[in-house]
Design a protein around this motif. Sequence first.
Motif, short mmCIF file in Angstrom:
data_model
loop_
_atom_site.label_atom_id
_atom_site.label_comp_id
_atom_site.label_asym_id
_atom_site.label_seq_id
_atom_site.Cartn_x
_atom_site.Cartn_y
_atom_site.Cartn_z
N THR A 4 45.77 47.84 53.71
CA THR A 4 46.17 48.46 55.05
C THR A 4 46.21 47.23 56.18
O THR A 4 46.04 46.09 55.69
N TRP A 5 46.52 47.76 57.51
CA TRP A 5 46.86 46.54 58.31
C TRP A 5 45.58 45.89 58.53
O TRP A 5 45.68 44.72 58.90
N LEU A 6 44.24 46.52 58.37
CA LEU A 6 43.04 45.71 58.45
C LEU A 6 42.96 44.72 57.44
O LEU A 6 42.43 43.59 57.72
N HIS A 7 43.23 45.03 56.17
CA HIS A 7 43.46 43.97 55.13
C HIS A 7 44.41 42.92 55.45
O HIS A 7 44.04 41.67 55.48
N TRP A 8 45.49 43.38 56.26
CA TRP A 8 46.27 42.36 56.53
C TRP A 8 45.96 41.44 57.73
O TRP A 8 46.05 40.01 57.42
N VAL A 9 44.91 42.07 58.43
CA VAL A 9 44.45 41.13 59.44
C VAL A 9 43.50 40.03 58.92
O VAL A 9 43.35 39.05 59.29
N LYS A 10 42.67 40.68 58.07
CA LYS A 10 41.73 39.86 57.19
C LYS A 10 42.37 38.78 56.42
O LYS A 10 41.94 37.75 55.86
N GLY A 11 43.56 38.91 55.70
CA GLY A 11 44.09 38.19 54.93
C GLY A 11 44.24 38.59 53.62
O GLY A 11 43.12 39.00 53.06
N ILE A 12 45.31 38.78 52.90
CA ILE A 12 45.46 39.36 51.47
C ILE A 12 45.69 38.17 50.51
O ILE A 12 46.72 37.37 50.68
N VAL A 13 45.19 38.21 49.52
CA VAL A 13 45.35 37.00 48.54
C VAL A 13 45.50 37.92 47.12
O VAL A 13 44.82 38.97 46.68
N THR A 14 46.56 37.36 46.59
CA THR A 14 46.98 37.79 45.18
C THR A 14 46.35 36.82 44.11
O THR A 14 46.70 35.80 44.23
N VAL A 15 45.50 37.44 43.20
CA VAL A 15 44.88 36.56 42.30
C VAL A 15 45.30 36.85 40.84
O VAL A 15 45.50 38.04 40.42
N ARG A 16 45.33 35.73 40.23
CA ARG A 16 45.59 35.95 38.69
C ARG A 16 44.32 35.24 38.03
O ARG A 16 43.84 34.40 38.18
N ALA A 17 43.80 36.46 36.95
CA ALA A 17 42.60 35.99 36.29
C ALA A 17 42.68 35.94 34.87
O ALA A 17 43.54 36.39 34.34
N ARG A 18 42.27 34.75 34.07
CA ARG A 18 42.58 34.87 32.59
C ARG A 18 41.31 34.62 31.90
O ARG A 18 40.22 34.39 32.44
N GLY A 19 41.24 34.96 30.72
CA GLY A 19 40.17 34.76 29.70
C GLY A 19 39.01 35.63 29.98
O GLY A 19 38.73 36.12 31.10
N GLY A 20 37.87 35.54 29.21
CA GLY A 20 36.58 36.24 29.22
C GLY A 20 36.78 37.92 29.44
O GLY A 20 37.97 38.19 28.78
N GLU A 21 35.84 38.31 29.65
CA GLU A 21 35.78 39.79 29.74
C GLU A 21 36.27 40.27 30.91
O GLU A 21 35.52 40.47 31.94
N LEU A 22 37.64 40.70 31.21
CA LEU A 22 38.01 40.95 32.42
C LEU A 22 37.61 42.32 32.91
O LEU A 22 37.30 42.55 34.12
N GLU A 23 37.49 43.29 31.95
CA GLU A 23 37.05 44.52 32.38
C GLU A 23 35.70 44.63 33.05
O GLU A 23 35.68 45.23 34.12
N SER A 24 34.86 43.72 32.44
CA SER A 24 33.37 44.16 33.05
C SER A 24 33.35 42.96 34.30
O SER A 24 32.70 43.35 35.26
N PHE A 25 34.39 42.05 34.29
CA PHE A 25 34.60 41.51 35.52
C PHE A 25 34.71 42.39 36.73
O PHE A 25 34.21 42.21 37.89
N VAL A 26 35.96 43.12 36.42
CA VAL A 26 36.12 44.22 37.55
C VAL A 26 35.12 45.35 37.68
O VAL A 26 34.54 45.39 38.93
N ASN A 27 34.48 45.77 36.74
CA ASN A 27 33.22 46.58 37.19
C ASN A 27 32.09 45.81 37.78
O ASN A 27 31.63 46.44 38.75
N LEU A 28 31.95 44.73 37.58
CA LEU A 28 30.91 43.86 38.30
C LEU A 28 31.08 43.66 39.55
O LEU A 28 30.29 44.07 40.51
N ALA A 29 32.43 43.10 39.83
CA ALA A 29 32.97 43.00 41.23
C ALA A 29 32.58 44.08 42.12
O ALA A 29 32.23 44.25 43.27
N LEU A 30 33.25 45.38 41.61
CA LEU A 30 33.19 46.62 42.07
C LEU A 30 31.67 47.15 42.58
O LEU A 30 31.38 47.43 43.50
N GLN A 31 30.69 46.86 41.70
CA GLN A 31 29.35 47.12 41.94
C GLN A 31 28.91 46.43 42.82
O GLN A 31 27.92 46.93 43.81
#
Lengths: 397, 91
Positions: A4-31
């Motif tokens: 959203t525009w609020l994200h735009w104001v804060k600054g949006i970063v597109t990130v590429r993640a490699r290796g490891g347990e990606l699914e659990s990384f997403v889960n943990l980050a959300l938690q």
Amino acid sequence: MKGTWLHWVKGIVTVRARGGELESFVNLALQGGLTLWSIRRTSEGQLEFETTVGHFFRLRPYLKRTSCRVHVIGRNGMPFWLLKVRRRVFFGVGLVLFFVGLYLLSSLVWNVQVSGNIRISDEQILKAAKAEGIHQLQWSFKLQDPAVLSKKIAARLPDASWVGVEKKGTSIVINIVESTKPNEGPLLSPRHLIATDDAVITDIQADTGRPVVKRNMRVKKGDILISGSLGDEANIQTVIAKGKVRGIVWHEYNVVSPLIEKVKVYTGLSTTRWHAVAGGRALQVSGFGKAPYTQYEVVQREEQLSWHGLKLPFGRMKETVLEVRVDERKLTEEEAVTKGIQQAKADLMTKAGADAVIVAEKLLHEKTDNGKVYLKVLLEVEQSIVTEMPIVSTQGE
Amino acid sequence: MRRMNRRLQKWTANLLELPQDVVYDLPRVTMIGDRQLYIENHRGVLHFSSDRLRLALSKGELEVTGEDLVIRTIWTEEVFIEGVIKHIEVR
């Protein structure tokens, strides 16, 4: 949610993640309360997602725990945009200056218009407006409320009954409604009111000036009735004396009344002449020849054509020629006297004015001679007896 | 005691006509054609690739297969998926 525009104001970063347990990384980050969006697999063991700048720096503990590696592949939003702008300082300054200039120029008063005035001149109104701060190149935020301004300008213009101040963008419109004034009377010079005749006053009403005479007083012709000079000898003021003075005036009449009265009589004989009328000119159509009567009268009657209330320049005219005979009638002496007195009265009323009242009449002398009656009549009339006399200033210029 | 509790819960749910997902903590899946999928009440991502997504549920798991799957948005209990969805399976 593509950011959203609020994200735009804060600054949006597109990130590429490699290796490891990606699914659990997403889960943990959300938690952990981070916001990630647009998560997509690009290939086996590789994930791309977007997050805000603040949350990007909070990713580190989750990455360590799941042994993933990240690197940034895209930056977007205001913080990065500002960085770019910082490299082009003058462009940015110009941008800001443009908006500041636009604001400042649009908050100036560029135009003052005046409408609705007829007798009051534009200059007079603009002068009054200027005194209240309305003029060209004035800051509009310096001006007071239009309602207050219109009251103050109205106070400065005594001839205006209503003043409206309206702000339309960069121009100010002053609407004026002028007060209607009664017609001023003709200019008069200072004067006295004096008597026209010898009279006895019956009524005196002074509107302006000092009444000199009273009821039942005898005045002579030329006496001052209402004086236009006020005050004593030391302090004198001259005014235009106004008022009504009525008095009884005596008129003496010498009347000659004949004993024979000539009366005009129609004999009943008549002929008719017709005329055709076009544009103010008449052309005789019938009844030619001289009138066959020794004495006659002609009566004309014109008829004009009209169409839908519009008068046309065509018509006809009828002329009737009537024969007349003059008869003589003998009057008795009494009849001749009353006729003579009537004549005298009619003559008097035209002289003394319509509001004159005949109070009394007296026959002083009567003589019959040569078929005529000679009369001397005294008429007592109550009438207006004022006339004006201008005051000539006796003091030195 | 626990059994009694559950029965009571079931009875009140029937009585009040509450939706099942609220009472039993079940996932609610909203699907728009084959392109968008909205899942509430999940318990985390188990596996994610462009053709397969496995989500943990309070009981069992949910598997979505398709092509070009992208997690448009994800919160702790909700996930919004885009792509060509071909198959949904609850295990």
